[in-house]
Enzyme design. Structure first.
Site, PDB file in Angstrom:
ATOM      1  N   GLU A  99      -7.545  -6.119 -15.109  1.00 18.56           N
ATOM      2  CA  GLU A  99      -8.360  -6.237 -16.310  1.00 18.56           C
ATOM      3  C   GLU A  99      -9.404  -5.128 -16.418  1.00 18.56           C
ATOM      4  OE1 GLU A  99      -9.866  -8.766 -12.989  1.00 18.56           O
ATOM      5  OE2 GLU A  99      -7.953  -8.610 -13.994  1.00 18.56           O
TER       6      GLU A  99
ATOM      7  N   ARG B 141      -9.077  -9.446   2.988  1.00 24.40           N
ATOM      8  CA  ARG B 141      -9.302 -10.837   3.380  1.00 24.40           C
ATOM      9  C   ARG B 141      -8.000 -11.607   3.585  1.00 24.40           C
ATOM     10  NH1 ARG B 141     -12.648 -10.154  -0.755  1.00 24.40           N
ATOM     11  NH2 ARG B 141     -14.767  -9.547  -0.267  1.00 24.40           N
TER      12      ARG B 141
END
Length: 179
Positions: A103, A66
């Site tokens: 994460e 994107r």
């Protein structure tokens, strides 16, 4: 670079919020509804161009995928080059890689070895800044390639996730969300 912003347009009204995507508990902010609207897309790219122009970049780097959508049209508007930061195996020729932790695991980005010349002023762009891991890794990769990373710009920043703290260059955000 000049851009006259028309009457204030609330770009948030063009962002679709998709609950539980890509997994349960995540609220996804979908820019596809903004970029398909000609007026909103023109206003968004104009505002981004104004924000990015102050960094005086030589080249813009878009993060797959994107980030390509914002970096490429801005490069045209600002009269500078464009390069892609991609997942492994997507770029031809010699590449420079950078692995980084997220994460939820590890990831990797690559840039073509000749995509930037040492000292070129680069602004890195993506659609969204959340936890900051990918943006920070992109900056590290660009520096490894010899770039002088002078800034970063995103369409959307999720303030509650604190991603800006992981980035050591100025960041501009077109839209911010608290949650």
């Amino acid at each position: 670079m000049s851009f006259k912003d028309p009457a204030p347009l609330d770009l948030k009204q063009y962002i679709r919020e998709v609950p539980d995507f890509p997994k349960p508990g995540i609220l996804f902010y979908d820019i596809s509804t903004l970029i398909r609207n000609p007026e909103a897309w023109q206003v968004a790219t104009g505002r981004l161009a104004q924000a990015v122009a102050r960094f005086q970049p030589d080249i813009l780097a878009g993060i797959e995928s994107r980030g390509f959508l914002t970096a490429a049209p801005l490069a045209t508007r600002l009269g500078c080059g464009f390069t892609m930061l991609r997942k492994p195996g997507k770029l031809p020729g010699k590449t420079i890689s950078h692995k980084y932790s997220l994460e939820y695991g590890e990831d990797e980005l690559q840039i073509q070895a000749d995509a930037v010349t040492p000292g070129q002023r680069v602004v890195v762009l993506d659609d969204l800044l959340a936890t900051g891991g990918t943006l920070a890794a992109s900056i590290d990769l660009l520096r490894k390639a010899g770039a002088e990373v002078v800034g970063a710009s995103v369409m959307i920043e999720l303030l509650a996730l604190g991603g800006r703290k992981k980035v050591d260059v100025p960041v501009t955000s077109l839209l911010t969300y608290e949650d």
